[in-house]
Write an enzyme that holds these catalytic residues in place. Structure first.
Site, PDB file in Angstrom:
ATOM      1  N   ASP A   6       3.771   0.422  12.534  1.00 10.50           N
ATOM      2  CA  ASP A   6       3.063  -0.477  11.611  1.00 10.50           C
ATOM      3  C   ASP A   6       2.654  -2.112  11.636  1.00 10.50           C
ATOM      4  O   ASP A   6       1.758  -2.708  12.485  1.00 10.50           O
ATOM      5  CB  ASP A   6       2.432  -0.227  10.052  1.00 10.50           C
ATOM      6  CG  ASP A   6       1.923   1.424   9.568  1.00 10.50           C
ATOM      7  OD1 ASP A   6       1.340   1.945  10.123  1.00 10.50           O
ATOM      8  OD2 ASP A   6       2.149   1.536   8.361  1.00 10.50           O
ATOM      9  N   SER A  37       5.326  12.597  11.507  1.00 14.36           N
ATOM     10  CA  SER A  37       5.060  12.036  10.617  1.00 14.36           C
ATOM     11  C   SER A  37       6.276  11.417   9.494  1.00 14.36           C
ATOM     12  O   SER A  37       5.494  13.068   8.606  1.00 14.36           O
ATOM     13  CB  SER A  37       3.418  11.523  10.086  1.00 14.36           C
ATOM     14  OG  SER A  37       3.369  10.842   9.233  1.00 14.36           O
ATOM     15  N   ARG A  66      -4.025   3.962  18.394  1.00 18.65           N
ATOM     16  CA  ARG A  66      -3.694   1.998  18.852  1.00 18.65           C
ATOM     17  C   ARG A  66      -3.406   1.659  20.284  1.00 18.65           C
ATOM     18  O   ARG A  66      -3.245   0.637  20.408  1.00 18.65           O
ATOM     19  CB  ARG A  66      -3.145   2.119  17.486  1.00 18.65           C
ATOM     20  CG  ARG A  66      -3.835   2.001  15.896  1.00 18.65           C
ATOM     21  CD  ARG A  66      -2.424   1.983  14.698  1.00 18.65           C
ATOM     22  NE  ARG A  66      -3.249   1.642  13.766  1.00 18.65           N
ATOM     23  CZ  ARG A  66      -2.751   1.529  12.677  1.00 18.65           C
ATOM     24  NH1 ARG A  66      -1.355   1.796  12.418  1.00 18.65           N
ATOM     25  NH2 ARG A  66      -3.626   1.314  11.642  1.00 18.65           N
ATOM     26  N   LYS A 116       1.108  -1.672  -0.401  1.00 26.57           N
ATOM     27  CA  LYS A 116       0.396  -0.278  -0.248  1.00 26.57           C
ATOM     28  C   LYS A 116       1.074   0.840  -0.204  1.00 26.57           C
ATOM     29  O   LYS A 116       0.609   2.041  -0.974  1.00 26.57           O
ATOM     30  CB  LYS A 116      -0.750  -0.264   0.851  1.00 26.57           C
ATOM     31  CG  LYS A 116      -1.634   1.111   1.001  1.00 26.57           C
ATOM     32  CD  LYS A 116      -2.699   0.877   2.368  1.00 26.57           C
ATOM     33  CE  LYS A 116      -2.381   0.582   3.548  1.00 26.57           C
ATOM     34  NZ  LYS A 116      -2.233   2.088   4.731  1.00 26.57           N
ATOM     35  N   SER A 117       1.987   1.527   1.099  1.00 22.71           N
ATOM     36  CA  SER A 117       3.142   2.323   0.877  1.00 22.71           C
ATOM     37  C   SER A 117       3.208   2.648  -0.306  1.00 22.71           C
ATOM     38  O   SER A 117       3.646   4.404  -0.848  1.00 22.71           O
ATOM     39  CB  SER A 117       4.378   2.242   2.133  1.00 22.71           C
ATOM     40  OG  SER A 117       2.936   1.835   2.878  1.00 22.71           O
TER      41      SER A 117
END
Length: 412
Positions: A291, A144, A322, A22-23
């Protein structure tokens, strides 16, 4: 939809095909929008990548990317340089609680025109695309990496390229390096020296076909399954590179501590449980790969090990907080766990170790919560609520689990 997982045993040998990262996919989709002659293979079939593709390809002036956080960051930068276009970029209720101000302020250093539709610092945002002549941005280094990558991806299309000055200690370096490596692959010149990243302008690129490597984050759940399985259990995953651009490829070293061996064969990895771990407590700094934190702590819990995971400050602004979500759900299962703003400590539970059966795990609209907890079915029956959330990054997850021996029922 809930998934009621029965106590399961995996097949001794299995093969799983994992779609593209996905990245990598989201970065390359943006680059393809900037340079249409690029060709892509093995792109991710995740919801996030679908949202990214749809937002880039449709002509609507309202772009709703739902829960896709990466798309929100990347598209904010992309539409800022689409001269003459005016769009509104929005998302789900949770997305409208996730901050975007750091990126907006960075883009405003380039004279980009962005305004907030509702709450200051949060989506939805209105973007008026324009030609950009300025080429220098100063940004805190511990933000980020998606903010940084968003700026780098549009940089070659700025008139004078970009000089990005990062102040302080840089986090998530692998994701920055991934972005720079993909730019280099299409012929864009870059440099990354000390805390200064420079990207040269490039109007056009040659016709290039790029193959997206499969997703290492998705591989993490199979590492967890192998770690929790009997010695000799083996799962082959395609398609992976030994010199991966993805920070989550650190799974290879991390899961060696749990008795899992990784072998690279052609374009696949073969992961095998070769021994029981002799550890009672492990410690990892996941600053470059946050992640996989959920997967690792659940693996440790399933093995009865304690752990200390550090470098997790970005987890509080993901699909959910999370760290708090892990604390709540693992405590329901019988764990003793403490979290701070950037770390997590799970106590060792080897003696009198009992996992509470048939516990319902709340997923908080977070795909990684659903997938990280599923391997515990190798220990006890467990229920995963709103299990369809896995489509955000790994739509085939439940079918793949069934194919390697997991037993479950779908309930409303």
């Amino acid at each position: 939809m809930n998934i009621d997982l029965k106590r399961s045993v995996t097949n001794k040998q299995s093969t799983i095909v994992v779609t593209g990262s996905k990245s990598e996919t989201n970065r390359l989709l943006l680059l393809k929008a900037l340079y249409p002659n690029l060709k892509l293979q093995n792109i991710s079939n995740s919801d996030d990548s679908d949202m990214m593709h749809n937002a880039l390809s449709n002509s609507s002036t309202l772009k709703d990317i739902h829960h896709a956080g990466t798309a929100m960051r990347f598209l904010t930068a992309y539409f800022s340089i689409q001269e003459g276009q005016e769009i509104v970029l929005t998302g789900s209720n949770r997305m409208q609680e996730r901050p975007i101000k750091i990126l907006v302020e960075a883009l405003k250093q380039l004279d980009v025109v962005i305004s907030y539709e509702n709450n200051e610092g949060y989506p939805p945002i209105k973007i008026q695309g324009k030609r950009i002549a300025k080429n220098e941005v100063v940004l805190k280094a511990d933000v980020s990496s998606q903010y940084i990558s968003a700026l780098l991806l549009i940089a070659p299309k700025l008139e004078n390229g970009l000089k990005l000055i990062l102040e302080g200690k840089i986090t998530s370096v692998p994701y920055i390096n991934m972005t720079l490596a993909l730019l280099n692959e299409i012929g864009v010149k870059t440099s990354f020296e000390n805390n200064i990243i420079s990207v040269m302008p490039k109007n056009e690129v040659e016709d290039i076909e790029l193959i997206v490597e499969s997703d290492w984050s998705s591989a993490s759940y199979f590492y967890s399954i192998v770690a929790l399985s009997e010695i000799g259990t083996q799962i082959s995953l395609t398609s992976y590179k030994k010199n991966s651009l993805q920070g989550d490829s650190s799974l290879v070293e991390i899961y060696a501590d749990f008795g899992v061996e990784t072998t690279f064969v052609d374009n696949s990895i073969v992961i095998t449980k070769i021994k029981k771990t002799n550890k009672q407590f492990v410690e990892f700094d996941l600053q470059s790969s946050p992640d996989i934190a959920q997967t690792i702590v659940v693996t440790c819990f399933g093995l009865g090990l304690g752990c200390c995971l550090k470098g997790l400050h970005t987890l509080k602004i993901k699909e959910t907080d999370r760290l708090e979500a892990l604390k709540v759900e693992l405590t329901k299962l019988g764990a003793i766990i403490n979290v701070t703003n950037d770390s997590l400590i799970l106590e060792t539970s080897l003696s009198n170790f009992i996992i509470k059966s048939n516990t319902s795990i709340v997923t908080y609209q977070d795909h990684r919560m659903a997938m990280a907890f599923a391997p515990l079915a190798l220990r006890v029956p467990i229920v995963i609520e709103e299990a369809e959330v896995v489509s955000k990054s790994f739509p085939d997850f439940w079918n793949d689990l069934k194919n390697i021996g997991f037993q479950f029922e779908e309930t409303l």
